[in-house]
Structure formats: C-alpha cells, structure tokens
Design a protein around this motif. Structure first.
Motif, PDB file in Angstrom:
ATOM      1  N   SER A   1     -10.299  -2.935 -10.107  1.00  0.00           N
ATOM      2  CA  SER A   1      -9.116  -3.173 -10.049  1.00  0.00           C
ATOM      3  C   SER A   1      -8.672  -2.548  -9.546  1.00  0.00           C
ATOM      4  CB  SER A   1      -9.038  -1.825 -11.324  1.00  0.00           C
ATOM      5  OG  SER A   1      -9.381  -0.800 -10.849  1.00  0.00           O
ATOM      6  N   ILE A   2      -6.830  -3.388  -9.469  1.00  0.00           N
ATOM      7  CA  ILE A   2      -6.043  -3.064  -8.209  1.00  0.00           C
ATOM      8  C   ILE A   2      -5.840  -1.692  -7.374  1.00  0.00           C
ATOM      9  CG2 ILE A   2      -3.409  -3.201  -7.581  1.00  0.00           C
ATOM     10  CD1 ILE A   2      -4.262  -6.488  -8.984  1.00  0.00           C
ATOM     11  N   GLU A   3      -6.119  -0.512  -8.294  1.00  0.00           N
ATOM     12  CA  GLU A   3      -6.090   0.674  -7.778  1.00  0.00           C
ATOM     13  C   GLU A   3      -8.030   0.834  -6.980  1.00  0.00           C
ATOM     14  OE1 GLU A   3      -4.550  -0.528 -11.327  1.00  0.00           O
ATOM     15  OE2 GLU A   3      -6.523   0.419 -11.971  1.00  0.00           O
ATOM     16  N   GLU A   4      -8.901  -0.332  -7.656  1.00  0.00           N
ATOM     17  CA  GLU A   4      -9.913   0.207  -6.566  1.00  0.00           C
ATOM     18  C   GLU A   4     -10.608  -0.303  -5.424  1.00  0.00           C
ATOM     19  OE1 GLU A   4     -13.245   0.969  -9.679  1.00  0.00           O
ATOM     20  OE2 GLU A   4     -12.456  -1.008  -9.870  1.00  0.00           O
TER      21      GLU A   4
ATOM     22  N   VAL B   1       0.925  -1.354  -0.059  1.00  0.00           N
ATOM     23  CA  VAL B   1      -0.192   0.053  -0.055  1.00  0.00           C
ATOM     24  C   VAL B   1       1.000   1.511  -0.154  1.00  0.00           C
ATOM     25  CG1 VAL B   1      -1.854   1.224   1.771  1.00  0.00           C
ATOM     26  CG2 VAL B   1      -2.230  -1.323   1.504  1.00  0.00           C
ATOM     27  N   GLU B   2       0.867   2.278  -1.096  1.00  0.00           N
ATOM     28  CA  GLU B   2       1.263   3.619  -0.796  1.00  0.00           C
ATOM     29  C   GLU B   2      -0.080   4.557  -1.523  1.00  0.00           C
ATOM     30  OE1 GLU B   2       4.169   4.036  -4.081  1.00  0.00           O
ATOM     31  OE2 GLU B   2       5.515   2.209  -3.221  1.00  0.00           O
ATOM     32  N   ASN B   3      -0.175   5.780  -0.335  1.00  0.00           N
ATOM     33  CA  ASN B   3      -1.253   6.609  -0.009  1.00  0.00           C
ATOM     34  C   ASN B   3      -1.895   5.634  -0.327  1.00  0.00           C
ATOM     35  OD1 ASN B   3       1.445   8.677  -0.468  1.00  0.00           O
ATOM     36  ND2 ASN B   3       1.710   8.664  -2.491  1.00  0.00           N
TER      37      ASN B   3
ATOM     38  N   VAL C   1      -0.928  -0.757  -4.574  1.00  0.00           N
ATOM     39  CA  VAL C   1       0.601  -0.637  -5.300  1.00  0.00           C
ATOM     40  C   VAL C   1       0.916  -2.256  -5.946  1.00  0.00           C
ATOM     41  CG1 VAL C   1       0.810   1.918  -4.892  1.00  0.00           C
ATOM     42  CG2 VAL C   1       1.765  -0.073  -4.143  1.00  0.00           C
TER      43      VAL C   1
ATOM     44  N   LYS D   1      -3.155   3.254  -0.898  1.00  0.00           N
ATOM     45  CA  LYS D   1      -3.743   2.700  -2.627  1.00  0.00           C
ATOM     46  C   LYS D   1      -3.063   0.986  -2.373  1.00  0.00           C
ATOM     47  CE  LYS D   1      -6.504   5.562  -5.140  1.00  0.00           C
ATOM     48  NZ  LYS D   1      -7.440   5.304  -3.782  1.00  0.00           N
TER      49      LYS D   1
ATOM     50  N   GLU E   1      -9.888  -1.704  -1.356  1.00  0.00           N
ATOM     51  CA  GLU E   1      -9.625  -0.812  -0.362  1.00  0.00           C
ATOM     52  C   GLU E   1      -8.494  -1.756   0.863  1.00  0.00           C
ATOM     53  OE1 GLU E   1     -13.873  -0.544   0.648  1.00  0.00           O
ATOM     54  OE2 GLU E   1     -14.274  -1.340  -1.578  1.00  0.00           O
TER      55      GLU E   1
END
Ligand SMILES: *[C@@H]1O[C@H](CO)[C@@H](O)[C@H](O)[C@H]1NC(C)=O
Length: 326
Positions: free
Chosen positions: A281-284, A222-224, A228, A226, A286
């Motif tokens: 998607s990966i970015e979504e 996790v970065e910020n 990653v 999110k 939580e």
C-alpha cells in the motif's frame, strides 16, 4: 663334435669382455648429442608455451567476473533487471549501463532480450562485462509488439521480459539470502548513490525520477518519513503514479507473492501499478534519497541515429562493412 662345457664358458667370457670393452669405449667417446638436446629444448619450449597459454586462460576466466570480497558478499544482493531489444544504439546503451553496474557491490545483472534466441552481440557483451549476470530471452507476442512507427507510449515494452526475470528469480534465488530487485532499463542514467539507497529496501522503496512525465522530475511526496502522495502531472489518479526507474522491491516480498507480475494488458501508464498493487500500500512505501528530495536517476533517451548516408551508400552497394559490430 662334442661341445665341452669349458669351451662354452670361454666363449661366454670372451663375448662378455668384448661387450664390456665396447661399452667402455663408447663412454669415453664425445657423442654427437646436439640433436638430442635440441629436441629436448624444443619440447620444453612447447610445454612452456602451453603452460603460459593455460595461465592466460585462467587469468581470463578469473577476470570474467569480479570475485566479491567476504564483506561484499554479506551485503544484500541487488538484482538489476534489464529488458533489451536489438536496435542501432543497443550496444552503446548496454556498454554504458554495464560499466555503471561494475561499480556496484554484490550486483547480479539479469538481462532479458526481446528476441527468439539469445543474440551474439548481447552474449559477447555479457561475457566480457566482468559482471555476475544471467542472460535470458523471450520474444514479445506479435500482437503486443510495438512497431517502429508506433509512438513509444502506445504499448509498453519489456513486459514479458521483466516477468521472465521475476520467474527466474522465484526459481533460482539462493534460499535465505537477502536480495532486492530493481528494474533498470538500458536507456536511463543512474547515479551510483542510487544503489546505496536501493540496498536497504525492506519491502518496496521509492525515490524521485528526473526528466520524466513531461516534468523536470516526478517524486513521491513525503511527510514524517511516510509517502503521502505523488508529485506528477500525468494521470495522477493511477494507484502508483511512478516510473519503472523509481522503485525497488525486496525479493522476499516477490517470493511471498508468487502471482505478482506486470500485466501485459495494463492500460498505458498502469504497468508499474499492475505489479505494485499486489505487493504494497502507499503507506508502506519506504522513501529513499533524503525523503525523496534527491534525483539519482534520470529518464534519458538516446536519440535515434540518422542513417541517411548509410542507406544511400547501401543502394550503391557501398554500405559499411557489416562484419564490424556497432
Ligand atoms: C526525513 O524526514 C524526517 C522528518 O519528517 C526526518 O526526521 C528524517 O531525518 C528525514 N530523513 C532524511 C534521510 O533526511
């Protein structure tokens, strides 16, 4: 002889007086009423017994399921989906899991047996669990079934069972009620804190899983706030290199994607990806558990018990009493 009206009256009068006197005598007489009293008290006793039986039955029925408080009902429901199959340690695993789940508010347990019919063992366990539950069953097609001798990674277990649970949820969910679905296998160990993390899932939430993939843990990086990437050693190029115990899905998302399901033919390690790919998607994703830095679920496995002595005794007709459930 002529019947005179006067005589009729006299006879009528005499009979009435005699009758009245007899009745008065009876009243004064101490009658033998113990017989009557005894049967009356027997009747009351029987009624009382019946009443207490009914009261116990009512208590039992009320005790069968915890009645949630209004504040609890306002929380999103957590549907824990547990595929299970008959084996020596099945009851022990299900008892352990059910007693963990008892501590979780507003939880609904969906247990799906890999069996041609619901078994008595699981039915009774659920009836006595005090949990809100749904009991389903579906048998894995023969060609997809893992044999006792097969290594556990050869064919994924519980695929059809999890898909049946998804179908049940799509057909039976309460409209407008927020809910989260978590695939909770019966052999893992769960911290109660995990369920607090699961409950706030908006789409798909993720967290580390301990003792899995030949590592101390696997986890999303996790970065910020999110996701990653993933910390994993095995097939890191999988779309979602995660264990079944490492994510939860909002029911809304499953309802909006009615075709999303686990692929029975998914390549080894790709089962989780086969569902998640069609949802997020990966970015979504939580990240939960403090940006995926806390291990709250462990991929424990119960050792297969050795039955050498049991088998020896069975050969001599001295095996243990089969009517005692283990
Ligand atoms: C997660 O990390 C972000 C910074 O990357 C931080 O702002 C946030 O407070 C962290 N959340 C938790 C629950 O630790």
């Amino acid at each position: 002889m002529k019947v005179k009206l006067k005589n009729v009256f006299v006879i009528y009068f005499l009979v009435s007086v005699i009758g009245l006197m007899y009745a008065l005598l009876q009243l004064g007489q101490p009658c033998d009423c113990t017989q009557h009293l005894k049967s009356a008290s027997d009747l009351i006793h029987a009624k009382e017994k019946k009443l207490s039986q009914l009261q116990n039955e009512l208590k039992r029925l009320q005790g069968r399921e915890k009645v949630p408080e209004p504040a609890e009902q306002a929380l999103p429901v957590i549907y824990a989906v547990t595929p299970t199959y008959a084996r020596l340690v099945q009851k022990a695993e299900l008892v352990r899991l059910s007693q963990t789940l008892l501590h979780v508010k507003n939880l609904h347990w969906i247990v799906v047996e890999d069996a041609p019919a619901k078994t008595q063992l699981v039915s009774e366990l659920l009836a006595q669990s005090h949990l809100r539950f749904t009991h389903l069953h579906t048998e894995t097609p023969k060609e997809h079934k893992r044999k006792e001798s097969d290594p556990n990674w050869l064919k994924p277990r519980g695929v059809e069972q999890r898909n049946l649970a998804l179908q049940w949820l799509r057909e039976n969910h309460e409209l407008g009620k927020k809910a989260v679905v978590y695939f909770a296998d019966d052999d893992n160990t769960y911290s109660l804190r995990l369920f607090d993390e699961i409950r706030s899932t908006k789409r798909v939430s993720v967290w580390p899983v301990g003792l899995v993939g030949g590592l101390r843990f696997e986890r999303p990086l996790v970065e910020n706030s999110k996701v990653v990437g993933f910390y994993t050693a095995w097939k890191p190029n999988r779309p979602f290199p995660m264990d079944m115990a490492g994510f939860a899905v909002a029911l809304d998302l499953l309802l909006a994607n009615r075709e999303a399901h686990f692929d029975l033919l998914a390549e080894r390690g790709y089962l989780e990806s086969s569902l998640l790919q069609s949802l997020v998607s990966i970015e979504e994703l939580e990240p939960k558990a403090d940006n995926c830095t806390k291990v709250l679920v462990w991929h424990t496995r119960t050792e297969k018990p050795k039955m050498k002595q049991e088998e020896l005794l069975q050969k001599q007709g001295l095996g243990s009493d089969p009517s005692i459930e283990v």
